[in-house]
Design a protein around this motif. Structure first.
Motif, mmCIF file in Angstrom:
data_model
loop_
_atom_site.group_PDB
_atom_site.id
_atom_site.type_symbol
_atom_site.label_atom_id
_atom_site.label_comp_id
_atom_site.label_asym_id
_atom_site.label_seq_id
_atom_site.Cartn_x
_atom_site.Cartn_y
_atom_site.Cartn_z
ATOM 1 N N LEU A 137 -7.022 -5.889 4.773
ATOM 2 C CA LEU A 137 -6.969 -4.581 4.133
ATOM 3 C C LEU A 137 -5.518 -4.207 3.851
ATOM 4 O O LEU A 137 -4.587 -4.718 4.491
ATOM 5 C CB LEU A 137 -7.600 -3.516 5.037
ATOM 6 C CG LEU A 137 -9.083 -3.730 5.402
ATOM 7 C CD1 LEU A 137 -9.495 -2.743 6.483
ATOM 8 C CD2 LEU A 137 -9.963 -3.571 4.180
ATOM 9 N N SER A 138 -5.326 -3.321 2.902
ATOM 10 C CA SER A 138 -3.962 -2.881 2.590
ATOM 11 C C SER A 138 -3.370 -2.053 3.721
ATOM 12 O O SER A 138 -2.155 -1.968 3.878
ATOM 13 C CB SER A 138 -3.952 -2.086 1.286
ATOM 14 O OG SER A 138 -4.799 -0.949 1.396
ATOM 15 N N ASN B 36 -10.314 -1.461 -1.355
ATOM 16 C CA ASN B 36 -10.568 -1.998 -0.007
ATOM 17 C C ASN B 36 -12.045 -1.884 0.340
ATOM 18 O O ASN B 36 -12.717 -0.913 -0.041
ATOM 19 C CB ASN B 36 -9.746 -1.231 1.024
ATOM 20 C CG ASN B 36 -8.256 -1.430 0.849
ATOM 21 O OD1 ASN B 36 -7.664 -2.299 1.446
ATOM 22 N ND2 ASN B 36 -7.641 -0.600 -0.005
ATOM 23 N N SER C 207 -4.974 -0.865 -4.588
ATOM 24 C CA SER C 207 -5.977 -1.871 -4.249
ATOM 25 C C SER C 207 -7.299 -1.207 -3.882
ATOM 26 O O SER C 207 -7.346 -0.047 -3.439
ATOM 27 C CB SER C 207 -5.495 -2.739 -3.076
ATOM 28 O OG SER C 207 -5.312 -1.955 -1.912
ATOM 29 N N HIS D 16 -9.710 -6.905 0.367
ATOM 30 C CA HIS D 16 -9.147 -6.009 -0.638
ATOM 31 C C HIS D 16 -8.930 -6.763 -1.939
ATOM 32 O O HIS D 16 -8.845 -8.007 -1.957
ATOM 33 C CB HIS D 16 -7.827 -5.400 -0.157
ATOM 34 C CG HIS D 16 -6.670 -6.344 -0.227
ATOM 35 N ND1 HIS D 16 -6.439 -7.328 0.714
ATOM 36 C CD2 HIS D 16 -5.678 -6.475 -1.162
ATOM 37 C CE1 HIS D 16 -5.368 -8.014 0.395
ATOM 38 N NE2 HIS D 16 -4.879 -7.522 -0.741
ATOM 39 N N SER E 8 -6.785 2.598 -2.244
ATOM 40 C CA SER E 8 -5.556 2.956 -1.543
ATOM 41 C C SER E 8 -4.378 2.781 -2.496
ATOM 42 O O SER E 8 -4.237 1.729 -3.131
ATOM 43 C CB SER E 8 -5.369 2.108 -0.292
ATOM 44 O OG SER E 8 -5.186 0.750 -0.618
#
Length: 446
Positions: A178-179, A150, A148, A189, A63
């Motif tokens: 998570l982002s 994930n 990042s 992440h 992401s």
């Protein structure tokens, strides 16, 4: 005029009323089965919640955040303002390989068994070079330094040890969460270095020790996704959108392999925001317990009307053909014994194999009704006849619940044969002339 006692139509009406009344306790038994099944589900959910519930692995995927400017109307006046919001670009791996070993274990909550497992997964693959030109986004608004990796997991309680990421030549620790929640809602992440100016691939490798219950599922995020599972569990059920390309099940367990291409799913390798939902493409394996006592008990209980009608029909024809009288109260007691059979079956099945439970409950019911019939009719022959009919009926129902795919066919043929037998033996009965029971009660002419 015939007495009410010997009037065939009064007797027939009484039998019909008794049959309908006995459907009330039979429905109560069915409700009891549903209640016990719900209690089992509650026990499974309780153990699963504490140990780790069904796991779905989503990822890994990249992401990359970016700023997007949109016009919104001001709350104070009607003017429009330019507002900056944060969204994400998502990239899926070019290749994804997952190898897993699942070690199941049975846990108990009261009477109920729950399947839990410990598993080890090795996940590796690579991302191709990041291509941002496909998106109409100003490069200055893309936050490459905030990218990042994930990895979605449906229940983080199942993580048993620290997870570290091998990213090219670097070791990077994972953090919880998570982002964003666009693709998955729970997971971990790791911040990873990305560059939009090079043409390098990004290799990744990670190992996960994960606990869960009953099911493990995967999302095929790779352009090519290969999943290989092994386990000593001998009764798996492969579920989800894709079945294994290769599987083997024997007394030592099972192995299964999937190979899924990006052409087999309905989302691309990269997109922005929450344009696509990927959870519908999940696949995996259920670790089923070979126990379906409540489902089978419910199927048997649905035949309560057949048990009552056929048994009462036999008693009715015995009255007509043998010229004996059976009181409605005696019909009622026999009917209650038939209903108690379903309760016995449910109770026994919670402590033993269903087939043995069925046999024991049927034997007890047969013995009770046979002895009672022999006592009230003073005839071992008639009692033996009724016992034989009930034995055939119990065997017939047992056969139906074993042959699920042919249950409707066998059941329909069986009812047709019963109807044909009844029509054959009743073809010469003069229904207008007969009465039930001994005729010495009828008035005499002086």
């Amino acid at each position: 005029m015939k007495s009410i006692k010997h009037n065939i139509y009064v007797k027939l009406a009484a039998i019909i009323v008794l049959t309908l009344l006995l459907l009330i306790p039979s429905s109560m038994v069915m409700e009891l089965i549903r209640e016990r099944e719900q209690t089992q589900e509650d026990a499974i959910n309780e153990v699963s919640y504490k140990w780790g519930s069904e796991q779905t692995l989503t990822g890994p995927y990249l992401s990359v955040p970016y700023y997007k400017y949109v016009k919104r109307q001001s709350e104070k006046d009607s003017s429009e303002q330019l507002v900056r919001i944060k969204e994400f670009i998502y990239f899926l791996p070019q290749e994804l390989n997952i190898e897993g070993d699942i070690q199941p274990e049975k846990r108990y909550r009261g009477l109920y068994e729950v399947v839990v497992y410990e598993s080890k997964f090795t996940i590796q693959g690579y991302f191709s070079a990041i291509n941002l030109k496909a998106f109409e986004i100003n490069p200055r608004n893309i936050l490459m330094n905030k990218a990042s990796l994930n990895f979605g997991m449906s229940d983080l309680k199942g993580i048993e040890s620290q997870i570290s990421l091998s990213w090219n030549d670097s070791k990077i620790p994972f953090n919880s969460g998570l982002s964003s929640n666009d693709i998955a809602t729970s997971g971990i992440h790791a911040s990873v270095p990305l560059s939009a100016s090079d043409s390098l691939n990004y290799n990744f490798n990670l190992s996960i020790d994960l606990k869960g219950s009953q099911q493990i599922a995967f999302i095929p995020v790779g352009k090519t996704t290969d999943v290989s599972l092994t386990s000593p569990w001998t009764s798996p059920s492969f579920s989800g959108t894709y079945l294994p390309d290769d599987r083997q099940i024997d007394e030592e367990g099972f192995t299964a392999k999937w190979n899924i291409l990006h052409l087999n799913r309905n989302y691309p390798q990269a997109w922005t925001s929450n344009d696509y939902s990927i959870l519908g493409s999940s696949f995996g394996v259920d670790l089923l317990l070979p126990v379906d006592r409540y489902r089978k008990s419910m199927r048997v209980a649905k035949y309560a009307i057949l048990f009552l009608v056929l048994t009462f029909m036999v008693f009715f024809f015995v009255e007509i053909l043998q010229n004996v009288f059976i009181h409605p109260i005696q019909y009622l007691l026999v009917g209650i014994a038939l209903i108690v059979f379903f309760s016995l079956l449910l109770a026994f099945s919670e402590y033993m194999i269903f087939n043995w439970a069925y046999t024991l409950a049927a034997m007890l019911t047969l013995i009770l009704i046979t002895l009672y019939t022999a006592s009230i009719l003073k005839s071992r022959g008639i009692a033996g006849l009724i016992s034989s009919v009930l034995f055939i009926l119990y065997t017939f129902i047992f056969t139906i619940i074993q042959l699920e795919d042919y249950a409707l066919l066998i059941g329909s043929l069986g009812i047709f044969i019963v109807l044909a037998i009844v029509m054959y033996f009743s073809r010469k009965i003069d229904w207008y002339a007969i009465s039930i029971g001994p005729k010495n009660d009828q008035p005499k002419n002086n």
